[in-house]
Design a protein around this motif. Structure first.
Motif, short mmCIF file in Angstrom:
data_model
loop_
_atom_site.label_atom_id
_atom_site.label_comp_id
_atom_site.label_asym_id
_atom_site.label_seq_id
_atom_site.Cartn_x
_atom_site.Cartn_y
_atom_site.Cartn_z
N GLU A 90 0.71 4.17 -2.85
CA GLU A 90 0.52 5.60 -2.57
C GLU A 90 1.59 6.43 -3.29
OE1 GLU A 90 -1.75 7.29 -1.33
OE2 GLU A 90 -2.71 6.37 0.40
N LYS A 91 2.82 5.96 -3.25
CA LYS A 91 3.91 6.68 -3.91
C LYS A 91 3.71 6.73 -5.41
CE LYS A 91 8.93 6.45 -4.66
NZ LYS A 91 10.17 5.68 -4.35
N ASP B 56 0.83 -1.20 0.00
CA ASP B 56 0.00 0.00 0.00
C ASP B 56 0.86 1.26 0.00
OD1 ASP B 56 -2.19 -1.59 0.00
OD2 ASP B 56 -2.88 -1.09 2.01
N ARG B 57 1.97 1.20 0.70
CA ARG B 57 2.87 2.37 0.74
C ARG B 57 3.43 2.66 -0.66
NH1 ARG B 57 8.10 3.09 4.81
NH2 ARG B 57 8.67 5.20 4.10
N THR B 58 3.83 1.62 -1.37
CA THR B 58 4.35 1.81 -2.72
C THR B 58 3.25 2.30 -3.65
OG1 THR B 58 6.01 0.08 -2.41
CG2 THR B 58 5.48 0.68 -4.68
#
Length: 315
Positions: free
Chosen positions: A63-64, A59-61
């Motif tokens: 978002e990026k 999920d972090r990737t």
């Protein structure tokens, strides 16, 4: 080597067979001046969808990547956008993003604005539904039919509205909210068809877009959306054969696909080449005959509904 605008626009068409069999078939029948804008807008939406749906991205990737993706629409695309992508689904489009953007920026500002509005709303919805959901919702994306409808709106319904606006501009007509509403249904119907067709593959990767409970109402909802979408297709001027065929082929093949999903035991049912060719030939031969097209489409809908009522999908 830096691409020219002409090469960038041609690339958008050339990339289609690798990402969508349906749109690779339908976009080339559009009037020539619409092919590149529609292809480009589809590829941009597909990149967003690939970010949202990629099983190997955290999920972090995601978002990026969403942030970098939206920055690109404003002229700030990062050359290493594709570096975060694992090999496989979506990598090619990510690598070609700068060239796709070159094509996008070559379109009239008003057209760019319509495309950007669609893409930004799509990403906003994907972030809200997919990335910001609680951990216990990771495997079951939609808990209710209302949530499924909202998801389909963000990933496809707004694409129908975008296409309606692009077509209206091409035709020199004023925006029509009723037509946009029907075009929205067009997008919803195609997306629900995809979800129903792919439900077994989605299950294998531990995810479901269908709410718990009976599946028969979802099939019926998809057919209702497609019927409304068909009225949008017939609202287009009869002499604009390319615009009509673009819509009709997608709609007729969607109904045929749902019929196949209902009656087939295949893991991912799909219609065969003979059915595709029959749809293409029939619609081409009767493209200006509204009642003939409507009667045949309604007959296909009725047959599919009858198969549904007699299938094991009805509890």
């Amino acid at each position: 080597m830096m691409s020219t605008v002409k090469e960038a626009r041609e690339l958008c068409i050339d990339l289609l067979p690798g990402v969508s069999r349906t749109f690779a078939m339908t976009i080339p029948v559009l009037p020539e001046e619409l092919r590149s804008p529609v292809a480009c807008s589809y590829l941009l939406c597909r990149i967003a969808d690939n970010i949202e749906d990629h099983p190997d991205l955290s999920d972090r990737t995601k978002e990026k990547l969403f942030a970098q993706f939206l920055d690109g629409l404003h002229g700030e695309a990062e050359e290493d956008f594709h570096n975060e992508w694992p090999e496989g689904a979506g990598k090619t489009l990510a690598e070609k993003y700068p060239v796709i953007l070159l094509a996008y920026r070559s379109f009239p500002e008003e057209q760019q604005g319509v495309i950007e509005t669609c893409v930004k709303e799509m990403v906003s919805g994907m972030r809200s539904i997919i990335l910001h959901r609680p951990p216990e919702r990771k495997e079951h994306v939609c808990q209710t039919r209302e949530e499924l409808q909202e998801y389909c709106h963000y990933v496809a319904g707004i694409v129908g509205i975008m296409l309606s606006q692009i077509f209206s501009d091409f035709l020199g007509s004023e925006p029509d909210k009723e037509k946009e509403k029907a075009a929205h249904q067009f997008g919803l119907g195609l997306q629900l068809t995809n979800i129903l067709q792919d439900r077994n593959e989605d299950a294998l990767r531990g995810i479901s877009f269908l709410p718990p409970g009976k599946i028969e109402p979802i099939f019926q909802q998809a057919l209702n959306h497609l019927e409304e979408g068909h009225e949008y297709a017939l609202s287009l001027p009869s002499h604009q054969e390319g615009l009509r065929l673009f819509c009709l082929w997608a709609l007729w093949m969607a109904v045929a696909t749902l019929e196949e999903v209902i009656q087939s035991d295949a893991h991912r049912p799909k219609i065969d080449r003979a059915r595709v060719e029959e749809i293409i030939t029939y619609t081409q031969n009767h493209i200006r005959e509204d009642e003939t097209l409507r009667n045949r489409f309604e007959s296909d809908l009725l047959r599919t509904q009858n198969r549904l009522s007699q299938s094991e999908l009805v509890e």
